[in-house]
Scaffold this active site. Sequence first.
Site, PDB file in Angstrom:
ATOM      1  N   LYS A 189      -9.299   1.028   2.431  1.00 47.58           N
ATOM      2  CA  LYS A 189      -9.102   0.461   3.774  1.00 47.58           C
ATOM      3  C   LYS A 189     -10.365  -0.252   4.245  1.00 47.58           C
ATOM      4  CE  LYS A 189      -5.877   4.055   5.252  1.00 47.58           C
ATOM      5  NZ  LYS A 189      -4.502   3.621   5.271  1.00 47.58           N
TER       6      LYS A 189
ATOM      7  N   GLU B 281     -12.172   4.574  13.903  1.00 48.10           N
ATOM      8  CA  GLU B 281     -11.473   3.485  14.582  1.00 48.10           C
ATOM      9  C   GLU B 281     -11.189   3.905  16.008  1.00 48.10           C
ATOM     10  OE1 GLU B 281      -7.744   2.419  12.739  1.00 48.10           O
ATOM     11  OE2 GLU B 281      -8.737   1.183  11.251  1.00 48.10           O
TER      12      GLU B 281
ATOM     13  N   HIS C 251       2.752  10.270  11.535  1.00 43.07           N
ATOM     14  CA  HIS C 251       2.268   8.934  11.162  1.00 43.07           C
ATOM     15  C   HIS C 251       3.098   8.340  10.032  1.00 43.07           C
ATOM     16  CE1 HIS C 251      -1.098   9.451  13.806  1.00 43.07           C
ATOM     17  NE2 HIS C 251      -1.557  10.479  13.125  1.00 43.07           N
TER      18      HIS C 251
ATOM     19  N   ARG D 187       2.647  -3.449  -2.631  1.00 49.22           N
ATOM     20  CA  ARG D 187       3.862  -3.078  -3.390  1.00 49.22           C
ATOM     21  C   ARG D 187       5.074  -3.407  -2.536  1.00 49.22           C
ATOM     22  NH1 ARG D 187       5.211   1.188  -0.101  1.00 49.22           N
ATOM     23  NH2 ARG D 187       3.414   2.219   0.804  1.00 49.22           N
TER      24      ARG D 187
HETATM   25  P1  ADP Z   1      -1.493   5.124   5.966  1.00 45.44           P
HETATM   26  O1  ADP Z   1      -2.282   4.587   4.817  1.00 45.44           O
HETATM   27  O2  ADP Z   1      -1.428   6.601   5.968  1.00 45.44           O
HETATM   28  O3  ADP Z   1      -0.178   4.435   6.100  1.00 45.44           O
HETATM   29  P2  ADP Z   1      -2.321   3.597   8.323  1.00 45.44           P
HETATM   30  O4  ADP Z   1      -3.691   3.107   8.579  1.00 45.44           O
HETATM   31  O5  ADP Z   1      -1.318   2.577   7.927  1.00 45.44           O
HETATM   32  O6  ADP Z   1      -2.389   4.766   7.253  1.00 45.44           O
HETATM   33  O7  ADP Z   1      -1.796   4.369   9.624  1.00 45.44           O
HETATM   34  C1  ADP Z   1      -0.580   5.069   9.654  1.00 45.44           C
HETATM   35  C2  ADP Z   1      -0.086   5.208  11.089  1.00 45.44           C
HETATM   36  O8  ADP Z   1      -1.063   5.888  11.901  1.00 45.44           O
HETATM   37  C3  ADP Z   1       0.149   3.882  11.797  1.00 45.44           C
HETATM   38  O9  ADP Z   1       1.427   3.387  11.549  1.00 45.44           O
HETATM   39  C4  ADP Z   1      -0.046   4.288  13.265  1.00 45.44           C
HETATM   40  O10 ADP Z   1       1.121   4.911  13.748  1.00 45.44           O
HETATM   41  C5  ADP Z   1      -1.134   5.325  13.194  1.00 45.44           C
HETATM   42  N1  ADP Z   1      -2.472   4.714  13.414  1.00 45.44           N
HETATM   43  C6  ADP Z   1      -3.294   4.223  12.460  1.00 45.44           C
HETATM   44  N2  ADP Z   1      -4.438   3.736  12.996  1.00 45.44           N
HETATM   45  C7  ADP Z   1      -4.342   3.914  14.329  1.00 45.44           C
HETATM   46  C8  ADP Z   1      -5.218   3.637  15.441  1.00 45.44           C
HETATM   47  N3  ADP Z   1      -6.412   3.077  15.277  1.00 45.44           N
HETATM   48  N4  ADP Z   1      -4.794   3.981  16.692  1.00 45.44           N
HETATM   49  C9  ADP Z   1      -3.587   4.575  16.865  1.00 45.44           C
HETATM   50  N5  ADP Z   1      -2.735   4.868  15.868  1.00 45.44           N
HETATM   51  C10 ADP Z   1      -3.093   4.550  14.601  1.00 45.44           C
HETATM   52  P1  ADP Z   2       6.084   2.602   3.299  1.00 49.06           P
HETATM   53  O1  ADP Z   2       4.584   2.483   3.361  1.00 49.06           O
HETATM   54  O2  ADP Z   2       6.722   1.809   2.208  1.00 49.06           O
HETATM   55  O3  ADP Z   2       6.708   2.387   4.612  1.00 49.06           O
HETATM   56  P2  ADP Z   2       5.779   5.444   3.472  1.00 49.06           P
HETATM   57  O4  ADP Z   2       4.672   5.167   4.416  1.00 49.06           O
HETATM   58  O5  ADP Z   2       6.870   6.343   3.879  1.00 49.06           O
HETATM   59  O6  ADP Z   2       6.405   4.102   2.902  1.00 49.06           O
HETATM   60  O7  ADP Z   2       5.208   5.979   2.134  1.00 49.06           O
HETATM   61  C1  ADP Z   2       3.968   6.580   2.100  1.00 49.06           C
HETATM   62  C2  ADP Z   2       3.605   6.753   0.680  1.00 49.06           C
HETATM   63  O8  ADP Z   2       4.546   7.599   0.060  1.00 49.06           O
HETATM   64  C3  ADP Z   2       3.644   5.441  -0.044  1.00 49.06           C
HETATM   65  O9  ADP Z   2       2.627   5.396  -0.993  1.00 49.06           O
HETATM   66  C4  ADP Z   2       5.000   5.482  -0.674  1.00 49.06           C
HETATM   67  O10 ADP Z   2       4.980   4.649  -1.773  1.00 49.06           O
HETATM   68  C5  ADP Z   2       5.152   6.944  -1.011  1.00 49.06           C
HETATM   69  N1  ADP Z   2       6.568   7.337  -1.119  1.00 49.06           N
HETATM   70  C6  ADP Z   2       7.511   7.227  -0.190  1.00 49.06           C
HETATM   71  N2  ADP Z   2       8.701   7.631  -0.661  1.00 49.06           N
HETATM   72  C7  ADP Z   2       8.509   8.029  -1.938  1.00 49.06           C
HETATM   73  C8  ADP Z   2       9.361   8.543  -2.991  1.00 49.06           C
HETATM   74  N3  ADP Z   2      10.665   8.707  -2.837  1.00 49.06           N
HETATM   75  N4  ADP Z   2       8.814   8.858  -4.157  1.00 49.06           N
HETATM   76  C9  ADP Z   2       7.516   8.688  -4.349  1.00 49.06           C
HETATM   77  N5  ADP Z   2       6.675   8.207  -3.424  1.00 49.06           N
HETATM   78  C10 ADP Z   2       7.146   7.857  -2.231  1.00 49.06           C
HETATM   79 MG    MG Z   3       0.177   2.464   6.483  1.00 49.48          MG
END
Ligand code: ADP
Ligand code: ADP
Ligand code: MG
Length: 497
Positions: A118, A202, A237, A294
Amino acid sequence: MTKIKKLVVANRGEIALRVMRSAKEMGIATVAVFSEVDRNAMHVRFADEAYCIGPPPSSESYLRMEKIIDVAKKSGADAIHPGYGFLSENEDFAELVEKEGLIFIGPSADSMRLMGSKLAAKEAVAKFKVPLVPGTSTPINDIGEAKSIAKKIGYPVLIKASAGGGGKGMRVVENENEFENQMERAISEAMAAFGDGSVFIEKYVLKPRHIEFQIFGDKHGNVVHLFERECSIQRRHQKVVEEAPSAVLTPELRKKMGEAAVNAAKAANYYNAGTIEFIYDEDGSFYFLEMNTRLQVEHPVTELITGLDLVKLQIKIAEGEKLPFQQEDLHIHGHAIELRVCAEDPSNNFLPDIGTLHTYRRPQGHGVRVDDGFEEGMKIPVQYDPLLAKLVVHAQTRELAMDKMIRAIEDYQISGVETTLGFGKFVMQHHAFREGNFNTRFIENYFKPEMLKERTEGPEEQLAAALALLVQQESKPQPASAILPTAAVSKWRKNRV
Ligand code: ADP
Ligand code: ADP
Ligand code: MG
């Protein structure tokens, strides 16, 4: 250009089937891999050939790179599609696949490496003027320095794992007193889950919406976006309901965010399918969160509003073809909503529920799509993700799509395990969701498990439930939030990383 003739799908469940269906339509032969517990799974029966790659735990099967490559060689395949999860974001796998002379259906290993961190991703996209959430741009080590940065940003702040994913390695810090403790927890969680303890800070956006853009690039330097998906209905999340388009984007904002997404992809010399995730604040500002390198779980909503088959597009791009359209050629048609039908119990903090699908009948009809990997009578293996199916609807307007989703949920018959179906209906009927006025704290703000009982049961059960609740409320206070503490994250997730 190399035409792909035979494809190994390095995944299971609904996504393995989804990928194979498109391959079959393109005249490409399909090869499944499976663990011992998946011997009778639908993806195994659907494929032209199938190979067992090991015992049930994913670390001994679906995550074994060399076994999957062996299958590709043995079967004479020329390409591998990783689906999502498992090896899909593993740059070493992408590298190995190509080294072995096979085609990896996805971006380059270099793009994956850059966006997999990230912090590195933020640094790269900042050069392309993509807005970032206020915070640190390097890992934090020194507690004193970290605290002074947090003070500058203003509490609450979020401590995040650079290698994070799947909602893990994230800690909200409300005030300075909690800082040290939460930072230690974030680091140990990140170490345990990702083997990398780098964390950063953040600003914690208080009422954020999660709005992401689907992008597509080819190997000739062209990149377009396929509009946005709103994914703000989340637990832990993690997304539960996704829709396209978002109810809050104006055409101007869509253009601006779309351009930022395309720039972010260009910052990584990106090709194939990818997603740029943004956090959208109440005041209309938006910030880059991360890139997923992906195909996403929720890609069907984009397929429905654009009419495109994203897997076919991925395959053609991997073969070396140019994108068959330009940005101006793309338009939004109608509205699509997806519900993740998970084997989870919404009345018990969305904890995974294990069991056998005693009854399983899919809804049907105009504008209803079900992507799943299960059939009636099947056991749901505990080793993997609890996603049973993706219920996706498409209609002319958002309102019609919500109504269609309610009907489809009512037609869906599942018994033997608890699912998120009832919760999905609750969301579709809730005034905040209907008005488009919600954020990622929807569950925390509006949802209590008792509400589900009231909706799914008849008048007598409702009365009994209401009385029981009254007694319960008098004896002990209700928890303020239905969000699961991270410590209770399911065993499925642990097994996956
Ligand atoms: P991940 O790799 O686990 O998907 P993300 O950075 O995409 O991590 O964050 C997942 C979720 O966490 C986001 O969809 C949002 O709901 C929440 N989130 C992430 N960063 C923030 C932030 N700075 N402030 C508030 N919510 C956040
Ligand atoms: P996305 O980011 O596509 O919205 P999620 O945040 O739910 O999906 O997925 C979080 C992580 O878990 C991602 O790395 C996703 O690829 C993995 N994941 C979700 N569903 C599955 C599954 N059925 N089998 C293996 N890995 C999964
Ligand atoms: Mg994410």
